[in-house]
Write a protein that holds these residues in place. Structure first.
Motif, mmCIF file in Angstrom:
data_model
loop_
_atom_site.group_PDB
_atom_site.id
_atom_site.type_symbol
_atom_site.label_atom_id
_atom_site.label_comp_id
_atom_site.label_asym_id
_atom_site.label_seq_id
_atom_site.Cartn_x
_atom_site.Cartn_y
_atom_site.Cartn_z
ATOM 1 N N LEU A 107 0.825 -1.216 0.000
ATOM 2 C CA LEU A 107 0.000 0.000 0.000
ATOM 3 C C LEU A 107 0.857 1.262 0.000
ATOM 4 N N LYS A 108 1.988 1.229 0.720
ATOM 5 C CA LYS A 108 2.898 2.385 0.704
ATOM 6 C C LYS A 108 3.477 2.593 -0.698
ATOM 7 N N ALA A 109 3.834 1.490 -1.366
ATOM 8 C CA ALA A 109 4.366 1.590 -2.732
ATOM 9 C C ALA A 109 3.323 2.181 -3.675
ATOM 10 N N ILE A 110 2.060 1.774 -3.512
ATOM 11 C CA ILE A 110 0.972 2.312 -4.336
ATOM 12 C C ILE A 110 0.828 3.813 -4.109
ATOM 13 N N ASP A 111 0.883 4.243 -2.841
ATOM 14 C CA ASP A 111 0.764 5.674 -2.524
ATOM 15 C C ASP A 111 1.888 6.478 -3.170
ATOM 16 N N VAL A 112 3.120 5.975 -3.054
ATOM 17 C CA VAL A 112 4.272 6.691 -3.625
ATOM 18 C C VAL A 112 4.140 6.763 -5.150
ATOM 19 N N ALA A 113 3.775 5.642 -5.779
ATOM 20 C CA ALA A 113 3.631 5.611 -7.238
ATOM 21 C C ALA A 113 2.527 6.555 -7.699
ATOM 22 N N PHE A 114 1.408 6.581 -6.961
ATOM 23 C CA PHE A 114 0.286 7.450 -7.321
ATOM 24 C C PHE A 114 0.703 8.914 -7.213
ATOM 25 N N ASP A 115 1.403 9.260 -6.133
ATOM 26 C CA ASP A 115 1.870 10.638 -5.946
ATOM 27 C C ASP A 115 2.841 11.032 -7.053
ATOM 28 N N ARG A 116 3.750 10.120 -7.389
ATOM 29 C CA ARG A 116 4.762 10.429 -8.404
ATOM 30 C C ARG A 116 4.129 10.601 -9.780
ATOM 31 N N THR A 117 3.053 9.864 -10.059
ATOM 32 C CA THR A 117 2.366 9.972 -11.353
ATOM 33 C C THR A 117 1.802 11.377 -11.556
ATOM 34 N N GLY A 118 1.434 12.040 -10.468
ATOM 35 C CA GLY A 118 0.869 13.392 -10.556
ATOM 36 C C GLY A 118 1.908 14.490 -10.577
ATOM 37 N N ARG A 119 3.187 14.118 -10.718
ATOM 38 C CA ARG A 119 4.265 15.120 -10.728
ATOM 39 C C ARG A 119 5.060 15.053 -12.026
ATOM 40 N N SER B 148 7.531 18.785 -9.447
ATOM 41 C CA SER B 148 6.424 19.730 -9.244
ATOM 42 C C SER B 148 5.101 19.050 -9.592
ATOM 43 N N VAL B 149 4.020 19.469 -8.897
ATOM 44 C CA VAL B 149 2.707 18.885 -9.164
ATOM 45 C C VAL B 149 2.280 19.260 -10.579
ATOM 46 N N ARG B 150 1.894 18.248 -11.352
ATOM 47 C CA ARG B 150 1.496 18.446 -12.737
ATOM 48 C C ARG B 150 0.142 19.140 -12.800
ATOM 49 N N LYS B 151 0.010 20.107 -13.712
ATOM 50 C CA LYS B 151 -1.262 20.828 -13.857
ATOM 51 C C LYS B 151 -2.310 19.890 -14.439
ATOM 52 N N VAL B 152 -3.471 19.875 -13.825
ATOM 53 C CA VAL B 152 -4.558 19.005 -14.263
ATOM 54 C C VAL B 152 -5.742 19.870 -14.683
ATOM 55 N N LYS C 147 -10.325 24.919 -23.467
ATOM 56 C CA LYS C 147 -9.051 25.493 -23.918
ATOM 57 C C LYS C 147 -8.089 24.389 -24.360
ATOM 58 N N SER C 148 -8.039 23.314 -23.576
ATOM 59 C CA SER C 148 -7.175 22.189 -23.910
ATOM 60 C C SER C 148 -7.596 21.565 -25.235
ATOM 61 N N CYS C 149 -8.912 21.439 -25.438
ATOM 62 C CA CYS C 149 -9.447 20.867 -26.674
ATOM 63 C C CYS C 149 -9.068 21.732 -27.879
ATOM 64 N N ILE C 150 -9.220 23.046 -27.739
ATOM 65 C CA ILE C 150 -8.906 23.967 -28.848
ATOM 66 C C ILE C 150 -7.414 23.898 -29.179
ATOM 67 N N ASN C 151 -6.568 23.884 -28.144
ATOM 68 C CA ASN C 151 -5.118 23.775 -28.382
ATOM 69 C C ASN C 151 -4.785 22.480 -29.117
ATOM 70 N N HIS C 152 -5.410 21.395 -28.700
ATOM 71 C CA HIS C 152 -5.162 20.109 -29.328
ATOM 72 C C HIS C 152 -5.602 20.121 -30.789
ATOM 73 N N LEU C 153 -6.778 20.698 -31.048
ATOM 74 C CA LEU C 153 -7.280 20.772 -32.424
ATOM 75 C C LEU C 153 -6.360 21.620 -33.301
ATOM 76 N N LYS C 154 -5.852 22.725 -32.765
ATOM 77 C CA LYS C 154 -4.958 23.604 -33.533
ATOM 78 C C LYS C 154 -3.670 22.879 -33.910
ATOM 79 N N LYS C 155 -3.136 22.112 -32.964
ATOM 80 C CA LYS C 155 -1.865 21.429 -33.216
ATOM 81 C C LYS C 155 -2.030 20.256 -34.173
#
Length: 198
Positions: A40-52, A57-61, A70-78
């Motif tokens: 369970l500790k390994a799961i917590d660490v992995a989950f936290d790391r996935t969000g960084r 730094s904490v990844r913007k969600v 805005k994200s959709c429009i940026n994706h469509l433009k690219k």
């Protein structure tokens, strides 16, 4: 003229009968198994790391509908053709655009995050295991690419042990059958470029 095939030399360790796979006996199970608490500790660490991100730094969600738009429009433009894209999307209602693009794009992003989570979980479980005196794992770290894990394993009867290069996938269909040789070749090339190892 046919291209010359390069000879690859197999490393001299036991293999499964009639197979290129390393013998299962080289990788004995961890005894005793990890406790539920450590898992369970390994799961917590992995989950936290996935969000960084890579620097910790904490990844913007995307949290709100306007951010998703805005994200959709940026994706469509690219991604879309600068002439045909706007013409095509002008023929659609906003709801249809989200069904066509935003939802699948967001789902794919979440699937990628899940794959990264499994990579980090593999690393954390191995790190918890190597703290045990009887562990066969000597070291484990991130590989060269997202999803890759490199580990050094003590193997019965072999000195030094084996360094394993792996690519962690979230499900059996993540890599199609025709892509498997390419993944193996990529990992082999990384292994061959490593310095100061036997």
């Amino acid at each position: 003229m046919t291209p010359r095939r390069t000879q690859s030399s197999r490393q001299p360790y036991p293999r499964e009968d009639g197979s290129l796979l390393a013998a299962h006996s080289l990788f004995p199970s961890h005894k005793p198994p990890l406790s539920d608490e450590l898992i369970l500790k390994a799961i917590d660490v992995a989950f936290d790391r996935t969000g960084r991100d890579r620097v910790g730094s904490v990844r913007k969600v995307t949290k709100t509908p306007p951010e998703l738009v805005k994200s959709c429009i940026n994706h469509l433009k690219k991604r879309t053709d600068p002439i045909l894209g706007p013409y095509f999307y002008l023929q659609c209602d906003i709801e249809e655009i989200f069904e066509l693009d935003a939802i699948p794009h967001e789902m794919q992003r979440q699937r990628m995050n899940m794959g990264v989570f499994y990579q980090y979980l593999t690393i954390e479980l191995m790190r918890k295991s190597l703290k045990s005196e009887k562990s066969n794992i000597e070291a484990v770290w991130d590989g060269a690419r997202e999803g890759d894990v490199v580990a050094e394993i003590k193997t019965p009867g072999l000195k030094p042990g084996i360094r394993i290069y792996t690519s962690v996938k979230k499900s059996s269909d993540t890599v199609g059958g025709q892509d498997v040789p390419g993944v193996i070749r990529r990992l082999e090339s990384i292994a061959k470029e490593e310095k100061n190892i036997t």
